[in-house]
Write an enzyme that holds these catalytic residues in place. Structure first.
Site: not given
Length: 366
Positions: A155, A171, A176, A179, A213, A311
């Protein structure tokens, strides 16, 4: 010897089962990460029980506090990872297109979740979209399963209002540039933003409604793997592909209980909920859904669940794979009632293990 047996009283005879089919993450009495395994698969505790020497009261207390529960296993203990008997761990079948250096770390969209460490979830992917104004929008999550592929929900790839632009890897804190672990801790390198070559969604997505899904994103170039970017393990063994755990770990940047997207990657520990019970809870909250075996429910306690922005992200837990403790993805965040942790309502996840054939059929060499 009698006193040690009394420590484990009520556990009785244990079933003869493989460790891959019978293990769950836990915390040892000394606060270390562990696996709840059949007693005979924990080297240090089992050797004490088999020994004819009388252990100290401190050791007896440790064993007593180590007792845990596993389905169909009546003698189970929370075993320190380094003491788990790895000789009986199932090796994954030869699947050359999936990496074996997966699911390792160097160190609830998650409502009421806790912040993760910088290097704790190096497989996390952030899907970034362009809206009608060509502005970048952080959307779904995903997991790196191969240097060229990200696993996510179908989806997430069917939104007509947003166009998938690129995938961000490595990430942790979105506000920032660099990290770091605390003030004086190790720092991660820059993130990797990789364009999308193509997307693949399951041909039976949403047929029946809310089913299948699952989707793949093929990156335009290989991800550069390091301590902050690594693939997650998938349930590649027969045991793992059909396995259901009592508890899972969810990670994501989704909406928190404050109704805002989290800038820092969060995690939450979610109990699994039986599908029939889950359907009943959903109906009582205005979502009528018939769940299939390809789906599982988790969350709905202590106001922890997945939410908008989570999701496509991974739901998993630690297991023994390739003779080592690895983090294995068992679910993909799919759908739920939009309470974002404000009510005790579980969310629905796609069971990754039942789609291993489809995943392998759609992955091509780099």
């Amino acid at each position: 010897m009698k006193r040690i047996i009394l420590v484990l009283i009520g556990l009785g005879h244990y079933a003869s089962v493989g460790i891959c089919a019978q293990s769950a993450p836990c915390t040892t009495p000394t606060g270390h990460p562990g696996l709840c395994v059949p007693l005979e698969h924990c080297r240090n505790i089992y050797s004490i029980i088999q020994s004819k020497q009388r252990p100290s009261q401190g050791i007896l207390n440790y064993i007593r506090r180590s007792v845990c529960r596993l389905p169909e296993v009546r003698k189970a203990v929370c075993c320190q990872l380094t003491e788990v008997d790895q000789t009986i761990a199932s090796l994954a079948p030869d699947k050359p297109l999936l990496p074996t250096n997966c699911g390792t770390t160097t160190a609830d969209r998650v409502a009421y979740g806790k912040e993760t460490g910088v290097f704790e979830c190096p497989w996390m992917a952030l899907l970034r979209f362009r809206d009608f104004n060509q502005e970048l929008v952080d959307g779904c999550g995903g997991s790196l399963i191969h240097e060229r592929y990200v696993l996510t929900a179908a989806h997430c790839l069917h939104d007509r209002k947003l166009i998938l632009d690129h995938v961000r890897l490595g990430e942790h804190n979105k506000v920032t540039d660099i990290d770091c672990e605390g003030v004086d801790g190790d720092c991660a390198g820059p993130v990797q933003d990789i364009r999308v070559e193509t997307t693949i969604t399951h041909p039976m997505y949403n047929n029946p409604k809310f089913r299948n899904d699952i989707g793949l994103v093929r990156l335009a170039s290989n991800a550069r793997l390091d301590d902050q970017i690594k693939p997650i393990c998938l349930p590649v063994t027969k045991e793992y592909s059909n396995m259901l755990h009592s508890k899972y770990i969810l990670t994501g940047w989704g909406t928190t209980e404050n109704n805002s997207l989290s800038n820092v990657l969060l995690k939450a520990y979610l109990p699994r909920v039986d599908n029939e019970q889950c359907e009943h809870i959903m109906r009582n909250n205005s979502l009528t859904i018939a769940l299939g075996e390809q789906q599982l429910c988790a969350g709905g306690s202590d106001r922890k669940d997945s939410c908008r922005g989570d999701s496509g992200g991974p739901l998993g837990t630690v297991g023994l794979l390739y003779n080592e403790p690895r983090f294995i993805q068992f679910g993909i965040v799919s759908i739920g009632v939009n309470t974002c942790g404000l009510k005790n309502i579980p969310s629905i996840y796609t069971r990754v293990g039942l789609y291993m054939d489809w995943i392998l059929e759609n992955i091509k060499p780099s």
